[in-house]
Design a protein around this motif. Structure first.
Motif, PDB file in Angstrom:
ATOM      1  N   THR A  98      22.266  -9.481 -22.084  1.00 29.22           N
ATOM      2  CA  THR A  98      22.062 -10.222 -23.334  1.00 29.22           C
ATOM      3  C   THR A  98      21.380 -11.568 -23.074  1.00 29.22           C
ATOM      4  O   THR A  98      20.753 -12.131 -23.977  1.00 29.22           O
ATOM      5  N   LEU A  99      21.484 -12.079 -21.837  1.00 25.70           N
ATOM      6  CA  LEU A  99      20.777 -13.322 -21.507  1.00 25.70           C
ATOM      7  C   LEU A  99      19.281 -13.145 -21.733  1.00 25.70           C
ATOM      8  O   LEU A  99      18.637 -13.953 -22.404  1.00 25.70           O
ATOM      9  N   ALA A 100      18.736 -12.072 -21.151  1.00 23.29           N
ATOM     10  CA  ALA A 100      17.304 -11.803 -21.309  1.00 23.29           C
ATOM     11  C   ALA A 100      16.970 -11.394 -22.735  1.00 23.29           C
ATOM     12  O   ALA A 100      15.949 -11.816 -23.287  1.00 23.29           O
ATOM     13  N   LEU A 101      17.825 -10.585 -23.336  1.00 30.06           N
ATOM     14  CA  LEU A 101      17.569 -10.109 -24.696  1.00 30.06           C
ATOM     15  C   LEU A 101      17.520 -11.269 -25.683  1.00 30.06           C
ATOM     16  O   LEU A 101      16.621 -11.340 -26.534  1.00 30.06           O
ATOM     17  N   TYR A 102      18.454 -12.195 -25.573  1.00 28.97           N
ATOM     18  CA  TYR A 102      18.488 -13.328 -26.491  1.00 28.97           C
ATOM     19  C   TYR A 102      17.313 -14.275 -26.254  1.00 28.97           C
ATOM     20  O   TYR A 102      16.696 -14.771 -27.200  1.00 28.97           O
ATOM     21  N   SER A 103      17.014 -14.552 -24.978  1.00 32.58           N
ATOM     22  CA  SER A 103      15.931 -15.491 -24.673  1.00 32.58           C
ATOM     23  C   SER A 103      14.580 -14.977 -25.166  1.00 32.58           C
ATOM     24  O   SER A 103      13.804 -15.719 -25.768  1.00 32.58           O
ATOM     25  N   THR A 104      14.292 -13.703 -24.911  1.00 33.81           N
ATOM     26  CA  THR A 104      13.016 -13.147 -25.379  1.00 33.81           C
ATOM     27  C   THR A 104      12.969 -13.089 -26.902  1.00 33.81           C
ATOM     28  O   THR A 104      11.934 -13.387 -27.505  1.00 33.81           O
ATOM     29  N   THR A 105      14.091 -12.740 -27.520  1.00 32.83           N
ATOM     30  CA  THR A 105      14.126 -12.640 -28.979  1.00 32.83           C
ATOM     31  C   THR A 105      13.898 -13.996 -29.638  1.00 32.83           C
ATOM     32  O   THR A 105      13.157 -14.102 -30.622  1.00 32.83           O
ATOM     33  N   ILE A 106      14.520 -15.039 -29.107  1.00 36.04           N
ATOM     34  CA  ILE A 106      14.341 -16.381 -29.668  1.00 36.04           C
ATOM     35  C   ILE A 106      12.869 -16.811 -29.569  1.00 36.04           C
ATOM     36  O   ILE A 106      12.293 -17.348 -30.519  1.00 36.04           O
ATOM     37  N   GLY A 107      12.250 -16.563 -28.429  1.00 36.73           N
ATOM     38  CA  GLY A 107      10.838 -16.895 -28.270  1.00 36.73           C
ATOM     39  C   GLY A 107       9.962 -16.168 -29.264  1.00 36.73           C
ATOM     40  O   GLY A 107       9.041 -16.751 -29.855  1.00 36.73           O
ATOM     41  N   ILE A 108      10.264 -14.884 -29.497  1.00 39.68           N
ATOM     42  CA  ILE A 108       9.495 -14.079 -30.453  1.00 39.68           C
ATOM     43  C   ILE A 108       9.699 -14.588 -31.883  1.00 39.68           C
ATOM     44  O   ILE A 108       8.744 -14.719 -32.659  1.00 39.68           O
ATOM     45  N   VAL A 109      10.955 -14.881 -32.233  1.00 45.69           N
ATOM     46  CA  VAL A 109      11.268 -15.338 -33.595  1.00 45.69           C
ATOM     47  C   VAL A 109      10.587 -16.669 -33.893  1.00 45.69           C
ATOM     48  O   VAL A 109      10.051 -16.880 -34.996  1.00 45.69           O
ATOM     49  N   ILE A 110      10.583 -17.577 -32.921  1.00 45.51           N
ATOM     50  CA  ILE A 110       9.935 -18.876 -33.130  1.00 45.51           C
ATOM     51  C   ILE A 110       8.429 -18.691 -33.310  1.00 45.51           C
ATOM     52  O   ILE A 110       7.806 -19.330 -34.176  1.00 45.51           O
ATOM     53  N   ALA A 111       7.836 -17.814 -32.519  1.00 47.16           N
ATOM     54  CA  ALA A 111       6.408 -17.532 -32.671  1.00 47.16           C
ATOM     55  C   ALA A 111       6.113 -16.944 -34.050  1.00 47.16           C
ATOM     56  O   ALA A 111       5.096 -17.272 -34.678  1.00 47.16           O
ATOM     57  N   TYR A 112       7.020 -16.114 -34.544  1.00 46.23           N
ATOM     58  CA  TYR A 112       6.860 -15.523 -35.878  1.00 46.23           C
ATOM     59  C   TYR A 112       6.880 -16.607 -36.957  1.00 46.23           C
ATOM     60  O   TYR A 112       6.040 -16.615 -37.861  1.00 46.23           O
ATOM     61  N   HIS A 113       7.838 -17.528 -36.853  1.00 42.88           N
ATOM     62  CA  HIS A 113       7.953 -18.574 -37.870  1.00 42.88           C
ATOM     63  C   HIS A 113       6.784 -19.553 -37.829  1.00 42.88           C
ATOM     64  O   HIS A 113       6.492 -20.213 -38.831  1.00 42.88           O
ATOM     65  N   GLU A 114       6.130 -19.642 -36.690  1.00 48.71           N
ATOM     66  CA  GLU A 114       4.968 -20.533 -36.591  1.00 48.71           C
ATOM     67  C   GLU A 114       3.672 -19.816 -36.952  1.00 48.71           C
ATOM     68  O   GLU A 114       2.583 -20.379 -36.820  1.00 48.71           O
ATOM     69  N   GLY A 115       3.796 -18.577 -37.418  1.00 47.99           N
ATOM     70  CA  GLY A 115       2.646 -17.859 -37.947  1.00 47.99           C
ATOM     71  C   GLY A 115       1.797 -17.114 -36.940  1.00 47.99           C
ATOM     72  O   GLY A 115       0.633 -16.785 -37.219  1.00 47.99           O
ATOM     73  N   TYR A 116       2.362 -16.801 -35.754  1.00 43.86           N
ATOM     74  CA  TYR A 116       1.574 -16.145 -34.719  1.00 43.86           C
ATOM     75  C   TYR A 116       1.743 -14.625 -34.681  1.00 43.86           C
ATOM     76  O   TYR A 116       1.117 -13.969 -33.857  1.00 43.86           O
ATOM     77  N   LEU A 117       2.598 -14.077 -35.552  1.00 41.49           N
ATOM     78  CA  LEU A 117       2.825 -12.639 -35.556  1.00 41.49           C
ATOM     79  C   LEU A 117       2.402 -12.009 -36.881  1.00 41.49           C
ATOM     80  O   LEU A 117       2.468 -12.650 -37.936  1.00 41.49           O
ATOM     81  N   PHE A 118       1.998 -10.749 -36.807  1.00 39.07           N
ATOM     82  CA  PHE A 118       1.720  -9.897 -37.968  1.00 39.07           C
ATOM     83  C   PHE A 118       0.635 -10.472 -38.877  1.00 39.07           C
ATOM     84  O   PHE A 118       0.757 -10.463 -40.102  1.00 39.07           O
ATOM     85  N   ASN A 119      -0.402 -10.976 -38.234  1.00 41.38           N
ATOM     86  CA  ASN A 119      -1.535 -11.507 -38.998  1.00 41.38           C
ATOM     87  C   ASN A 119      -2.667 -10.484 -39.044  1.00 41.38           C
ATOM     88  O   ASN A 119      -2.997  -9.851 -38.033  1.00 41.38           O
ATOM     89  N   GLN A 120      -3.257 -10.316 -40.203  1.00 41.20           N
ATOM     90  CA  GLN A 120      -4.434  -9.466 -40.406  1.00 41.20           C
ATOM     91  C   GLN A 120      -4.216  -8.055 -39.859  1.00 41.20           C
ATOM     92  O   GLN A 120      -3.299  -7.362 -40.278  1.00 41.20           O
TER      93      GLN A 120
END
Length: 310
Positions: free
Chosen positions: A31-53
């Motif tokens: 869960t250490l790796a799972l949580y760390s990678t997930t947090i990084g992905i979620v922050i990138a999503y909120h900053e508009g870097y995911l699911f564009n075009q």
């Protein structure tokens, strides 16, 4: 009758071997790796870097690859750690030993090492794919992650015995892994994933300390100079408590600074788990490790959900 006995005996030995493989990977710690990678992905999503075009499908592939890479690099670290500390393990394996890397090891222990190397190779292959799909920063993060994961107990570095296990585990599994997941999508440097992920990152050294405190007397007797052995049991207990206090305090500071949503305060619902952990530390109970793991599980899940649904 004799055939049935032999079959049952083989079945029991097979179960014991599979159980030892299972515990060598330390699945609950993943869960250490799972949580760390997930947090990084979620922050990138909120900053508009995911699911564009037109990148919707590609981003899902990246999410899968980042998550799997994180899980494999930690699995590799766990297996290598198990191999180099196999002399302290109580296993139901054959006592026949073979020369391997300058030591005598059982076939089971040798297989644990090879599986750990395989996990790192898989991580490296995934890293190369992400390098092709993303930016060059992924290469740097990946190399540091693999070397750091091996060197925790891997010879000749063994930074755990140099008293660096706790701080380097924090850096590698916390800020570095969170930023590594983030940069796959953002392809640029930012302090935001490191800062926002800090409350959960701080519980990583707390977990490391719980292991060192549990094994303090054994490590001291065997000359394994972990940070807790070097700095003392009382100091490490105090550090354990201080890191927990800092983690909960940062959530409040971040809410006031509007870095995280207000409902991140729900992480404070895990304070009873933290208090129980501190009580176990004070009583010098070995149960502090699974209790601290429960705290990390609960705290991390609430923080991730609060970020996801902000």
């Amino acid at each position: 009758m004799e055939e049935t006995f032999v079959r049952d005996d083989f079945g029991q030995r097979l179960k014991a071997i599979l159980r030892d493989y299972f515990f060598a990977t330390r699945p609950l710690s993943l869960t250490l790796a799972l949580y760390s990678t997930t947090i990084g992905i979620v922050i990138a999503y909120h900053e508009g870097y995911l699911f564009n075009q037109d990148e919707f499908f590609l981003d899902w592939i990246k999410i899968l690859l980042v998550t799997v890479a994180g899980l494999f690099v930690q699995t590799g670290a766990n297996l290598i750690n198990d191999y180099f500390e196999c002399d302290y393990k109580d296993r139901h394996q054959s006592l026949v030993r073979y020369h391997f890397l300058g030591k005598t090891r059982t076939l089971f222990d040798i297989s644990i090492f090879l599986l750990g190397v395989l996990a790192f190779v898989i991580t490296g292959v995934i890293g190369l794919i992400l390098l092709w799909l993303s930016s060059g920063a992924v290469l740097v993060v990946g190399i540091l992650g693999i070397i750091g994961s091996y060197a925790y107990t891997g010879e000749p570095i063994v930074y755990k015995k140099r008293g660096l296990g706790t701080p380097l585990s924090f850096l590698l599994m916390g800020p570095l892994m969170i930023y590594g997941a983030y940069v796959v999508f953002a392809e640029t440097f930012s302090w935001s994933p490191i800062l926002i992920g800090m409350p959960i990152s701080l519980i990583i050294p707390v977990l490391m300390l719980s292991n060192e405190l549990r094994d303090y007397h054994r490590d001291k007797k065997l000359g394994i100079r972990t940070m807790t052995v070097r700095l003392g049991f009382k100091f490490s207990k105090c550090l354990y408590v201080c890191l927990l206090i800092l983690s909960y305090s940062l959530v409040v500071v971040y809410i006031l600074a509007k870095l995280v949503p207000a409902h991140a305060i729900l992480t404070w619902l895990t304070i009873p788990l933290a208090i129980k952990s501190i009580q176990l530390i004070a009583a010098n109970e070995r149960a502090v490790v699974p209790q601290t793991n429960k705290l990390h599980l609960a705290f991390g899940m609430i923080l991730i959900l609060s970020l996801l649904y902000s």
